[in-house]
Design an enzyme around this catalytic site. Structure first.
Site, mmCIF file in Angstrom:
data_model
loop_
_atom_site.group_PDB
_atom_site.id
_atom_site.type_symbol
_atom_site.label_atom_id
_atom_site.label_comp_id
_atom_site.label_asym_id
_atom_site.label_seq_id
_atom_site.Cartn_x
_atom_site.Cartn_y
_atom_site.Cartn_z
ATOM 1 C CE LYS A 124 -4.443 0.806 0.162
ATOM 2 N NZ LYS A 124 -5.559 -0.098 -0.166
ATOM 3 C CG ASP A 164 -7.186 3.055 -1.095
ATOM 4 O OD1 ASP A 164 -7.560 1.881 -1.047
ATOM 5 O OD2 ASP A 164 -7.358 3.850 -0.142
HETATM 6 N N1 GLU Z 1 -7.287 0.053 -3.074
HETATM 7 C C1 GLU Z 1 -8.005 -1.137 -3.398
HETATM 8 C C2 GLU Z 1 -8.023 -2.049 -2.195
HETATM 9 O O1 GLU Z 1 -8.077 -1.576 -1.077
HETATM 10 C C3 GLU Z 1 -7.543 -1.789 -4.692
HETATM 11 C C4 GLU Z 1 -6.095 -2.174 -4.737
HETATM 12 C C5 GLU Z 1 -5.613 -2.681 -6.086
HETATM 13 O O2 GLU Z 1 -6.413 -2.771 -7.018
HETATM 14 O O3 GLU Z 1 -4.422 -2.985 -6.169
HETATM 15 O O4 GLU Z 1 -8.035 -3.251 -2.278
#
Ligand code: GLU
Length: 446
Positions: A124, A164
């Site tokens: 992340k 996100d």
């Molecule tokens: N931000 C999204 C999540 O919390 C998607 C992450 C992604 O597609 O890599 O899963």
């Protein structure tokens, strides 16, 4: 493993990292019994290793605003765990972003990605950059400056960011453009959530919300219920809320509320197509307020300062931010007749809210299971990129359906209690953990 001991140690080291500690505690408490039946996990100190990210990059992001003034933000990428695949997870641009927030999100992502059935590790990243009130040109310059620092740590087999909160298709476009320029090669698979014309997967924008509703359908079906004709309150009005509102409406439910940081909009007869489309304009306006929705559609009412949880509904879908639904909100929902809550945001409910729901026998499922359709479809985007082809909407949707059903099955397998009820929190945590723990075990002490 003794959860109390591990938590006491982490609290000593990271006492100020509230969200991170909250996320770790929730997982450890639910896996404790199963973990202790596996002495090989204890010997390899799986939990002690798993709670620490592999590494964190922190960097300065300097850019110039429209007035010609120099601005400096902080950027981060938390590469949490790569036991089952390259680091994978979104970027969050929000003024409240801290290492604690990104560590909690990276930790959650590790288990969520394991649940998807696809080979993706957890990561992340993001920045304390506030998109609110910024022009498109400012957003572009910020994204370019952010990528200038991060690009060397990314790659289709290394680390693959996506969107996100505060990062959608527009931002991914700017980030991808700068990555391509810096790397001097066209790597389609280095970011997901790309535009459909240049390597993005069809249905990726919808996937988190659609997947959440597919999961909700399975959960309701298992409980002998149906979503048709039910009232649904949704928090937020961004990408995830939009996907959820679209699919809930398509399945015959009535979306009676959406919300923003400024308050809630109540929608007496459920959402029309025009209303759903307007959610995208609201997000693109960069104002981060929901009030204009009620001006545009006079049959709706804007109530300032109130949350979506003050609106009477059958099903509550938190779709905005962590800890957005607390114990008092849960009590208010229950008093108004809510009997199901599927968490679509990451850690959207506080531990008190979850306990209140579970004690009141409200059907509850956690974010890492419910919202995994987003990252799963990112995984499908990576696959299409590797193969240099693009699947049709029907193909992607069928795969998303299959994945959400598999996640639901995994929750049932690991979460069914002696009395026959299903603890989806336990189920999701144990299922995700088992996969990562076994992969770590087989790969030795590294
Ligand atoms: N931000 C999204 C999540 O919390 C998607 C992450 C992604 O597609 O890599 O899963």
């Amino acid at each position: 493993m003794k959860v109390a001991e591990i938590m006491a140690n982490l609290e000593k080291k990271y006492g100020h990292e509230k969200e991170y500690l909250q996320a770790v505690r929730e997982v450890l408490e639910s896996i404790e019994d199963v973990y202790n039946q596996h002495p090989e996990f204890e010997k390899a100190k799986i939990v002690e290793r798993l709670v620490e990210p592999d590494r964190i990059f922190t960097f300065r992001v300097t850019w110039i605003d429209d007035k010609g003034e120099v601005q400096t933000n902080l950027g981060y990428r938390v590469q949490f765990n790569s036991a089952i695949g390259p680091y994978k997870g979104g970027l969050r641009f929000h003024p409240a972003v801290t290492p604690s927030m990104l560590k909690f999100l990276g930790f959650e992502q590790t288990f969520k990605n394991a649940l998807t059935t696809l080979p993706m590790g957890g990561g992340k990243g993001g920045s304390d950059f506030d998109p609110k009130g910024k022009s498109d040109a400012e957003i572009m310059r910020f994204c370019q400056a952010f990528m200038l620092e991060l690009w060397r740590n990314l790659g289709p087999d290394t680390d693959v960011p996506a969107g996100d909160v505060g990062v959608g298709g527009r931002e991914i476009g700017f980030l991808h453009g700068m990555y391509t320029k810096l790397a001097r090669k066209y790597s389609t698979g280095v970011l997901t959530g790309k535009g459909a014309m240049w390597g993005g997967s069809i249905l990726r924008p919808e996937a988190t919300g659609f997947g959440a509703l597919y999961f909700t359908q399975h959960l309701l079906h298992k409980a002998g219920k149906d979503i048709k004709g039910k009232t649904v309150a949704i928090s937020g009005f961004g990408n995830v809320a939009w996907g959820a509102a679209t699919k809930a409406t398509e399945l015959g439910a009535q979306v009676v509320a959406i919300s923003g940081p400024d308050g809630v909009v109540t929608i007496p007869n459920g959402m029309s197509k025009e209303m759903i489309d307007y959610m995208l304009d609201l997000r693109a306006s960069n104002q981060n307020i929901v009030a204009p929705f009620a001006t545009k559609f006079p049959e709706c009412t804007f109530i300032p300062g109130k949350k979506a949880w003050s609106v009477k509904c059958d099903i509550a879908l938190p779709c905005a931010f962590q800890n957005e639904l607390n114990g008092d909100d849960a009590k208010e929902l229950i008093a108004n007749g809510t009997w199901c809550c599927c968490e679509v945001s990451n850690m959207g409910c506080t531990p008190e809210a979850i306990k209140t729901f579970q004690d009141a026998k409200v059907l509850f499922a956690p974010g890492k299971a419910v919202n995994a359709g987003g990252v799963a479809t990112s995984g499908l985007e990576m696959t299409q990129n590797c193969m240099h082809l693009g699947w049709s909407a029907a193909e992607v949707d069928a795969k998303l359906h299959f994945i959400m059903e598999s996640i639901h099955n995994a929750c049932v397998k690991y979460g069914t209690q002696p009395d026959g009820t299903i603890d989806y929190v336990k189920g999701a945590n144990i299922a995700g953990f088992m996969k990562v723990a076994h992969a770590m075990l087989e790969q030795g002490i590294i």
